[in-house]
Write a protein that holds these residues in place. Structure first.
Motif, PDB file in Angstrom:
ATOM      1  N   TYR A  64      14.098 -11.590 -12.416  1.00  0.00           N
ATOM      2  CA  TYR A  64      13.887 -10.283 -11.752  1.00  0.00           C
ATOM      3  C   TYR A  64      13.291 -10.426 -10.155  1.00  0.00           C
ATOM      4  CZ  TYR A  64      15.282  -5.406 -10.991  1.00  0.00           C
ATOM      5  OH  TYR A  64      15.651  -4.053 -10.113  1.00  0.00           O
ATOM      6  N   ILE A  65      14.238  -9.539  -9.362  1.00  0.00           N
ATOM      7  CA  ILE A  65      13.522 -10.291  -7.897  1.00  0.00           C
ATOM      8  C   ILE A  65      14.054  -9.031  -7.180  1.00  0.00           C
ATOM      9  CG2 ILE A  65      12.461 -11.207  -5.489  1.00  0.00           C
ATOM     10  CD1 ILE A  65      13.794 -14.263  -7.558  1.00  0.00           C
ATOM     11  N   ALA A 236      13.875 -16.896 -29.711  1.00  0.00           N
ATOM     12  CA  ALA A 236      14.149 -16.590 -28.172  1.00  0.00           C
ATOM     13  C   ALA A 236      13.168 -14.595 -27.554  1.00  0.00           C
ATOM     14  CB  ALA A 236      15.339 -15.903 -27.953  1.00  0.00           C
ATOM     15  N   LYS A 237      13.265 -13.982 -28.719  1.00  0.00           N
ATOM     16  CA  LYS A 237      12.058 -13.070 -28.693  1.00  0.00           C
ATOM     17  C   LYS A 237      10.311 -13.108 -27.798  1.00  0.00           C
ATOM     18  CE  LYS A 237      14.294  -9.470 -31.440  1.00  0.00           C
ATOM     19  NZ  LYS A 237      13.908  -9.003 -33.002  1.00  0.00           N
ATOM     20  N   LYS A 238       9.535 -14.208 -28.344  1.00  0.00           N
ATOM     21  CA  LYS A 238       8.554 -14.786 -28.359  1.00  0.00           C
ATOM     22  C   LYS A 238       8.495 -15.653 -26.929  1.00  0.00           C
ATOM     23  CE  LYS A 238       7.032 -14.971 -32.798  1.00  0.00           C
ATOM     24  NZ  LYS A 238       6.479 -16.588 -33.398  1.00  0.00           N
ATOM     25  N   LEU A 239       9.950 -16.218 -26.786  1.00  0.00           N
ATOM     26  CA  LEU A 239      10.352 -16.947 -25.117  1.00  0.00           C
ATOM     27  C   LEU A 239      10.321 -16.360 -24.141  1.00  0.00           C
ATOM     28  CD1 LEU A 239      10.077 -19.924 -24.352  1.00  0.00           C
ATOM     29  CD2 LEU A 239      12.646 -19.659 -24.686  1.00  0.00           C
ATOM     30  N   GLU A 240      11.231 -14.978 -24.155  1.00  0.00           N
ATOM     31  CA  GLU A 240      11.512 -14.137 -23.422  1.00  0.00           C
ATOM     32  C   GLU A 240      10.784 -13.463 -21.791  1.00  0.00           C
ATOM     33  OE1 GLU A 240      14.151  -9.929 -22.612  1.00  0.00           O
ATOM     34  OE2 GLU A 240      13.452 -11.049 -24.246  1.00  0.00           O
ATOM     35  N   HIS A 241       9.033 -13.243 -22.739  1.00  0.00           N
ATOM     36  CA  HIS A 241       8.372 -13.058 -21.886  1.00  0.00           C
ATOM     37  C   HIS A 241       7.067 -13.727 -21.517  1.00  0.00           C
ATOM     38  CE1 HIS A 241      10.045  -8.219 -22.411  1.00  0.00           C
ATOM     39  NE2 HIS A 241      10.472  -8.657 -21.376  1.00  0.00           N
ATOM     40  N   PHE A 242       7.194 -14.792 -21.974  1.00  0.00           N
ATOM     41  CA  PHE A 242       6.199 -15.798 -22.137  1.00  0.00           C
ATOM     42  C   PHE A 242       5.393 -15.874 -21.115  1.00  0.00           C
ATOM     43  CE2 PHE A 242       4.502 -20.171 -22.413  1.00  0.00           C
ATOM     44  CZ  PHE A 242       4.048 -20.063 -23.581  1.00  0.00           C
ATOM     45  N   GLY A 248       2.191 -13.130 -13.836  1.00  0.00           N
ATOM     46  CA  GLY A 248       1.955 -11.720 -13.807  1.00  0.00           C
ATOM     47  C   GLY A 248       3.612 -10.487 -14.114  1.00  0.00           C
ATOM     48  N   HIS A 249       3.536  -9.690 -13.529  1.00  0.00           N
ATOM     49  CA  HIS A 249       5.025  -9.367 -13.454  1.00  0.00           C
ATOM     50  C   HIS A 249       4.690  -7.633 -13.070  1.00  0.00           C
ATOM     51  CE1 HIS A 249       4.255  -7.015 -17.686  1.00  0.00           C
ATOM     52  NE2 HIS A 249       4.583  -6.505 -16.941  1.00  0.00           N
ATOM     53  N   THR A 250       5.556  -7.371 -11.994  1.00  0.00           N
ATOM     54  CA  THR A 250       5.787  -5.858 -11.677  1.00  0.00           C
ATOM     55  C   THR A 250       7.057  -5.553 -11.922  1.00  0.00           C
ATOM     56  OG1 THR A 250       6.614  -6.406  -9.601  1.00  0.00           O
ATOM     57  CG2 THR A 250       4.277  -6.756  -9.660  1.00  0.00           C
ATOM     58  N   GLU A 251       7.709  -3.984 -11.293  1.00  0.00           N
ATOM     59  CA  GLU A 251       8.863  -4.194 -11.382  1.00  0.00           C
ATOM     60  C   GLU A 251       9.627  -4.300 -11.051  1.00  0.00           C
ATOM     61  OE1 GLU A 251      10.941   0.476 -11.431  1.00  0.00           O
ATOM     62  OE2 GLU A 251       8.888   0.872 -11.394  1.00  0.00           O
ATOM     63  N   GLN A 252       9.441  -5.191  -9.978  1.00  0.00           N
ATOM     64  CA  GLN A 252       9.839  -5.164  -8.528  1.00  0.00           C
ATOM     65  C   GLN A 252       9.743  -6.942  -8.745  1.00  0.00           C
ATOM     66  OE1 GLN A 252       6.945  -3.352  -7.716  1.00  0.00           O
ATOM     67  NE2 GLN A 252       8.371  -1.589  -7.179  1.00  0.00           N
ATOM     68  N   TYR A 253       9.315  -7.619  -9.391  1.00  0.00           N
ATOM     69  CA  TYR A 253       9.260  -8.781  -9.835  1.00  0.00           C
ATOM     70  C   TYR A 253       8.772  -9.714 -11.133  1.00  0.00           C
ATOM     71  CZ  TYR A 253       8.496 -13.934  -9.955  1.00  0.00           C
ATOM     72  OH  TYR A 253       8.753 -14.935  -9.074  1.00  0.00           O
ATOM     73  N   HIS A 254       9.769 -10.196 -11.760  1.00  0.00           N
ATOM     74  CA  HIS A 254       9.889 -10.407 -13.384  1.00  0.00           C
ATOM     75  C   HIS A 254      10.263 -11.935 -13.620  1.00  0.00           C
ATOM     76  CE1 HIS A 254      11.832  -7.489 -14.639  1.00  0.00           C
ATOM     77  NE2 HIS A 254      12.194  -7.950 -14.962  1.00  0.00           N
ATOM     78  N   ARG A 255       9.490 -12.849 -14.447  1.00  0.00           N
ATOM     79  CA  ARG A 255      10.405 -14.484 -15.112  1.00  0.00           C
ATOM     80  C   ARG A 255      10.207 -13.808 -16.353  1.00  0.00           C
ATOM     81  NH1 ARG A 255       6.876 -18.345 -11.716  1.00  0.00           N
ATOM     82  NH2 ARG A 255       8.663 -19.863 -12.450  1.00  0.00           N
ATOM     83  N   ASP A 256      11.944 -13.906 -16.430  1.00  0.00           N
ATOM     84  CA  ASP A 256      12.335 -14.531 -18.165  1.00  0.00           C
ATOM     85  C   ASP A 256      12.623 -15.643 -18.552  1.00  0.00           C
ATOM     86  OD1 ASP A 256      10.831 -11.525 -18.372  1.00  0.00           O
ATOM     87  OD2 ASP A 256      13.092 -10.752 -18.377  1.00  0.00           O
ATOM     88  N   LEU A 257      12.088 -15.857 -19.739  1.00  0.00           N
ATOM     89  CA  LEU A 257      13.172 -17.034 -20.455  1.00  0.00           C
ATOM     90  C   LEU A 257      14.386 -16.813 -21.380  1.00  0.00           C
ATOM     91  CD1 LEU A 257       9.759 -19.431 -19.795  1.00  0.00           C
ATOM     92  CD2 LEU A 257      11.242 -18.768 -18.415  1.00  0.00           C
ATOM     93  N   GLY A 258      14.774 -17.896 -21.190  1.00  0.00           N
ATOM     94  CA  GLY A 258      16.214 -18.008 -22.263  1.00  0.00           C
ATOM     95  C   GLY A 258      16.432 -19.246 -22.436  1.00  0.00           C
TER      96      GLY A 258
END
Length: 789
Positions: A64-65, A236-242, A248-258
Motif C-alpha cells: 500500500y503506497i 496467513a494471518k501471521k504472515l500478513e504483517h510479518f 515499519g509501516h505508516t498510514e501512507q505505506y505498508h507492506r503486507d504479505l500473502g
C-alpha cells in the motif's frame, strides 16, 4: 437390434444432405471442443510438481503506497530464513531466483568446455519442496553447502559426457567461483513452468546481489511448505504483517504479505489493487465456455434439423405404432440413430485431432501429446458422447415418438408446435456468434493499441545482448570495439530488460521527506548514454556521461518519481539511495518499462559500471544486418565457442502480450467456426423450409408472385432471428469486453460500430446462406412444384 440398425442406416441414407450437414457440424464442434479440452488439461497440469501440492506456497507482496495498492511476487532475499525461524507452522522455506521470471544464464567451465545454462539460486530447503526427480545425490541435503550446485541430466551429459563422470566434479562459474556437483536430477517435464538446468546455493546469490539482503528491497521469490497439521488460514494471518517488524509501516505505506498455493501460481499470477485477480486462468475459463458454446451450436443444428424433419417421418411413426411399436421402443430407435451418428462424428473428430495436433501445438506454443493411455481422457470422451446424445438426440426422439397414429394417417399431424423452440435455438446460435465476433474485434484492437502505442522511447532498431560469459571480464574491451562498428549509433547497459524492470526499493531519501514517510520506487542500474540509446525524452538535466566523474553518484528520475517526491526543481537536489549520497542530474518523461497492464510507477536510475545485465545498442536504420554481423564476430572473440545471443527490444515488448495474442488467434478461429456451423444449420433449415413449401411457392408464382416477394417470404423469419440475436448480443458482449479491458491501465475505448459490424456480418452470412437457396427455389419451374407429390 439388427433391425433397428438397418432402419438407422436407411434413415441416414434417405436424407443424405441432412445427415452430412448434421455430421459436419458435430465433427467440427467436437474436434475443436476436444482440442481446447486438451489445451485446458495441459494448462491445469502445469506446476503440479511439488512434494505436496496442498502444502507448498509461494509468497507475494501486497504493498500500500500513498493510496494505491500493488501486488507482486518479488520479496526480500532474506525473507525465507526469517519465516522458517519465526512461524512454527512453516516446515520448510526457501528464497529462489527467479521462479516467476526468466532464470539467469550463467557460463560454466569444466575442462575445455565453456557452456551457458539456465540457472536458479535457492536455499537448501528448495528440493525438499519441489519434486525434482534426483538420479544421483542426496536430495534432502544437496544444497546444504554454499559451494553446492545441482545440475540436470542434460547439463551433466553436456559438460562431462555422462552422469557418473559429472557427479562430484567441480565447475567454474563466470564470476570466478568453483562449485561442486552434489546432485543430478532428471530433466523436468513440460508440465513445469519453472525449469532450469541447474540450482546453486542461495548464499552465492546474496554475495553477487547484496541488495537482496535489505528488507526494503524486493526482487527474488520466496516459497514455504507448511507442516502437515498446520492451518493455512492461521499461517496467513501471521504472515500478513510479518514485514512490519523489519520495515515499519505508516498510514501512507505498508507492506503486507500473502500466500498462494504454488500449483495455482501459473494460472493465477495477475494482481489487481494488490490482490490476486486472474491471469491465464481467465483464458482457461473463457476457452472452456467457448468450447461448450461451439459444441452447443452443433447440437442446436442437430435438434433443429431433426425436429424440422419430423413431418417426413410422421407416417413412419404412425405405421409402426399401428403395428404395435411402443413409444419407448420408438424413443430408443431414434436415440440409437442419434448415438450412432454422434459416435461416428467423435471417431472422425479424434482422427482429425491426431492430424491437427502438431499444428495446434505450434499455434498455441505448447507440446501437447494425445493421451492414449489416460483413462480420465477416455472417460471424458464417453461422458461427452452421452451428454451430446442426450442434448442433441433426446428431445427430437421424444417429440417424433409423440405423434398420434390416427392423426398421422389422416394427415392432420401438426409439427409446428416446436417452431418456437427452433427459433429460440437459432437466435441463441447467432447470439454466440455475434459475441465472438465482437470479442475478436476488440481483442485485436487492444492488441494493436498495445503494439502501436507510444511507449516514451523508441523500441525500433534497438537490440539487447545479455552480458554473459567472458563479457563480464572483458566488457570495457567489448564496448570500445563495438563502438567502432559502422551503423552503431550509441550503446549503454541496464540491469534488467527495459521492457520489464521490476526491482523495487524503499531505501530512498530526499529533502523534505517526512520522518515516517515511506515511498516505493522501481529502480535499475544503467550505464553511460542510457537516455540517448533508449531514445527517451529528457525534460531537464542530462544523461550519465563518461567525462563527468560526479555522475557516478548521480541519479535520473522520471516524472512519476518527481511527483512522488514533491520536488518542484529536482535538478541538483541531494538524494540518498541505499545509503549512498548523490544528486539528481536528470528528469526524463515517463515511459513504459512494463506492460500496459500496469500504470507507470516512480523510477530511479543510478549509474553502475556493471559486469552483469544487458547491453543495449541503438542501430542506424537500414544497417541491422551489417551491425549484427560485426557484433557476432566481436562476440566470438570475447566468448569463443558460445552462441551469439541477442534480441530486438521490439520483440521483447511483443512477448509481454502472449496471452492476448493467443486469445486473439483462438477467438478469431472460433468466431469463424461459430458462424460456419450456424450457417450449416441455416442451410439445413432453409432446405427443409423450401421442401415443405415447394408447392405453395409454385402456386404463388403461377398467380403472379415476383421472385423478390418469394425471396422475402423465405428469408424474413431468418432475418428477424438475426435482428433479435443482435439486440441481445450487443449489451452482453459490451459487458464481457468492458470487464476484460478493465485489467489494463491503458486501453482502447469500445466503439459503437464494432457491434454494428458484428451484426452486419451475421446478417450477411444469413442472407448469403438463405438467399442463394431461396433464389434457386424462386427461379424453379412452378409446374414441376405443383404436380409433384
Amino acid at each position: 437390434m439388427s433391425h433397428s440398425l438397418k432402419i438407422t442406416i436407411r434413415s441416414a441414407f434417405g436424407g443424405k444432405v441432412y445427415t452430412i450437414i448434421n455430421m459436419l457440424g458435430l465433427v467440427l464442434g467436437i474436434t475443436f471442443g476436444l482440442l481446447i479440452f486438451l489445451w485446458i488439461r495441459n494448462e491445469r497440469q502445469i506446476d503440479h510438481t511439488t512434494v505436496d501440492n496442498d502444502r507448498v506456497y509461494i509468497i507475494y507482496g501486497n504493498y500500500y503506497i500513498n493510496g494505491q495498492r500493488t501486488g507482486q511476487y518479488g520479496t526480500p532475499g532474506i525473507l525465507g530464513a526469517a519465516l522458517k525461524k519465526e512461524i512454527p507452522e512453516i516446515l520448510y522455506a526457501a528464497n529462489v531466483s527467479w521462479l516467476k521470471d526468466t532464470p539467469d544464464k550463467v557460463l560454466y567451465e569444466a575442462g575445455n568446455k565453456n557452456l551457458l545454462y539456465d540457472t536458479y539460486y535457492a536455499d537448501a530447503d528448495f528440493f525438499k519442496m519441489m519434486n525434482y526427480p534426483f538420479i544421483m545425490g542426496d536430495k534432502a541435503n544437496a544444497l546444504a553447502s554454499p559451494q553446492s550446485i545441482c545440475i540436470s541430466e542434460t547439463m551433466a551429459k553436456g559438460m562431462f559426457g555422462s552422469l557418473k563422470a559429472a557427479f562430484g566434479q567441480s565447475v567454474h562459474t563466470e564470476t570466478g567461483k568453483d562449485l561442486r556437483i552434489t546432485g543430478i536430477y532428471k530433466d523436468l517435464p513440460n508440465t513445469a513452468s519453472a525449469k532450469s538446468d541447474c540450482v546453486i546455493n542461495w548464499s552465492t546469490f546474496l554475495e553477487e546481489a547484496p541488495y537482496a539482503k535489505d528488507w526494503g528491497n524486493s526482487g527474488p521469490n520466496t516459497m514455504i511448505m507448511l507442516a502437515k497439521n498446520a492451518d493455512p488460514q492461521q499461517v496467513a494471518k501471521k504472515l500478513e504483517h510479518f514485514l512490519y517488524k523489519y520495515t515499519g509501516h505508516t498510514e501512507q505505506y505498508h507492506r503486507d504479505l500473502g500466500m498462494q498455493l504454488f500449483k495455482d501460481s501459473y494460472l493465477q499470477d495477475q494482481f489487481d489493487n494488490g490482490h490476486l485477480a486472474g491471469g491465464r486462468i481467465d483464458l482457461v475459463h473463457l476457452f472452456t465456455v467457448i468450447a461448450i458454446f461451439i459444441i452447443a451450436i452443433a447440437c442446436i443444428n442437430f435438434i433443429n434439423l431433426s425436429t424440422a424433419q419430423a413431418g417426413q417421418r410422421a407416417k413412419e411413426v404412425g405405421v409402426r405404432k399401428v403395428a404395435g411399436a411402443s413409444r419407448s421402443r420408438l424413443i430408443i430407435q431414434f436415440m440409437m440413430e442419434s448415438v450412432l451418428l454422434i459416435l461416428l462424428s467423435i471417431f472422425v473428430a479424434l482422427v482429425i485431432i491426431l492430424c491437427l495436433l502438431p499444428f495446434f501445438n505450434s499455434f498455441v506454443g505448447q507440446q501437447i501429446s494425445f493421451p492414449f493411455s489416460d483413462l480420465y481422457f477416455w472417460l471424458i470422451i464417453g461422458i461427452s458422447a452421452i451428454a451430446i446424445a442426450a442434448a442433441a438426440g433426446l428431445y427430437p426422439a421424444i417429440f417424433i415418438s409423440s405423434f398420434k397414429p390416427v392423426r398421422v394417417l389422416k394427415g392432420s399431424v401438426n409439427i409446428g408446435k416446436n417452431a418456437m423452440l427452433r427459433k429460440s435455438l437459432v437466435i441463441f446460435q447467432f447470439i454466440i456468434a455475434i459475441v465472438l465476433i465482437v470479442a475478436t474485434v476488440i481483442v485485436t484492437q487492444q492488441l494493436g493499441y498495445m503494439q502501436k502505442t507510444a511507449l516514451g522511447y523508441n523500441k525500433k532498431n534497438l537490440i539487447d545482448i545479455p552480458i554473459q560469459g567472458n563479457m563480464s571480464k572483458k566488457y570495457t574491451y567489448f564496448t570500445q570495439e563495438a563502438g567502432n562498428i559502422p551503423g552503431i549509433r550509441s550503446l549503454s547497459t541496464i540491469q534488467e530488460v527495459p521492457t520489464n524492470i521490476g526491482s523495487s526499493t524503499t531505501g530512498v531519501a530526499w529533502p523534505g521527506k517526512g520522518a515516517n514517510e515511506i515511498t516505493s520506487f522501481t529502480q535499475s542500474f544503467v550505464g553511460y548514454n542510457f537516455i540517448e540509446t533508449m531514445g527517451l525524452h529528457l525534460i531537464a538535466g542530462r544523461d550519465f556521461a563518461p567525462d563527468r566523474a560526479a555522475d557516478t553518484a548521480g541519479y535520473i528520475i522520471n516524472e512519476s518519481a518527481q511527483r512522488a517526491m514533491g520536488l518542484k526543481s529536482p535538478i541538483g537536489q541531494p538524494i540518498t539511495f541505499w545509503g549512498k549520497k548523490g544528486e539528481i542530474i536528470g528528469i526524463i518523461k515517463d515511459f513504459h518499462f512494463a506492460s500496459l497492464h500496469d500504470a507507470i510507477k516512480p523510477l530511479i536510475l543510478h549509474w553502475s559500471n556493471m559486469n552483469r545485465g544487458h547491453t543495449l545498442i541503438r542501430i542506424e536504420p537500414g544497417m541491422t544486418n551489417k551491425v549484427l554481423a560485426g557484433l557476432k564476430q566481436l562476440y566470438k572473440k570475447v566468448n569463443p565457442g558460445m552462441q551469439f545471443n541477442y534480441a530486438f527490444i521490439e520483440d521483447d515488448y511483443s512477448k509481454l502480450y502472449q496471452n492476448e495474442k493467443t486469445l486473439s488467434k483462438i477467438s478469431s478461429i472460433f468466431s469463424f467456426l461459430a458462424i460456419f456451423i450456424s450457417g450449416l444449420g441455416l442451410l439445413g433449415l432453409i432446405l427443409h423450409t423450401v421442401s415443405r413449401r415447394k408447392k405453395e411457392i409454385g402456386i404463388r408464382k403461377v398467380l403472379g408472385a415476383k421472385i423478390s416477394s418469394i425471396l422475402m417470404l423465405l428469408s424474413k423469419d431468418f432475418i428477424y432471428h438475426v435482428m433479435i440475436a443482435f439486440l441481445i448480443a450487443t449489451p452482453v458482449s459490451w459487458y464481457i469486453m468492458n470487464r476484460w479491458l478493465s485489467q489494463y491501465a491503458y486501453k482502447i475505448d469500445i466503439r459503437w460500430w464494432v457491434f454494428l459490424a458484428a451484426g452486419l456480418i451475421a446478417l450477411l452470412i444469413t442472407l448469403l446462406t438463405v438467399g442463394l437457396q431461396a433464389l434457386k427455389t424462386a427461379q424453379a419451374n412452378p409446374v414441376e412444384a405443383i404436380k409433384s407429390e
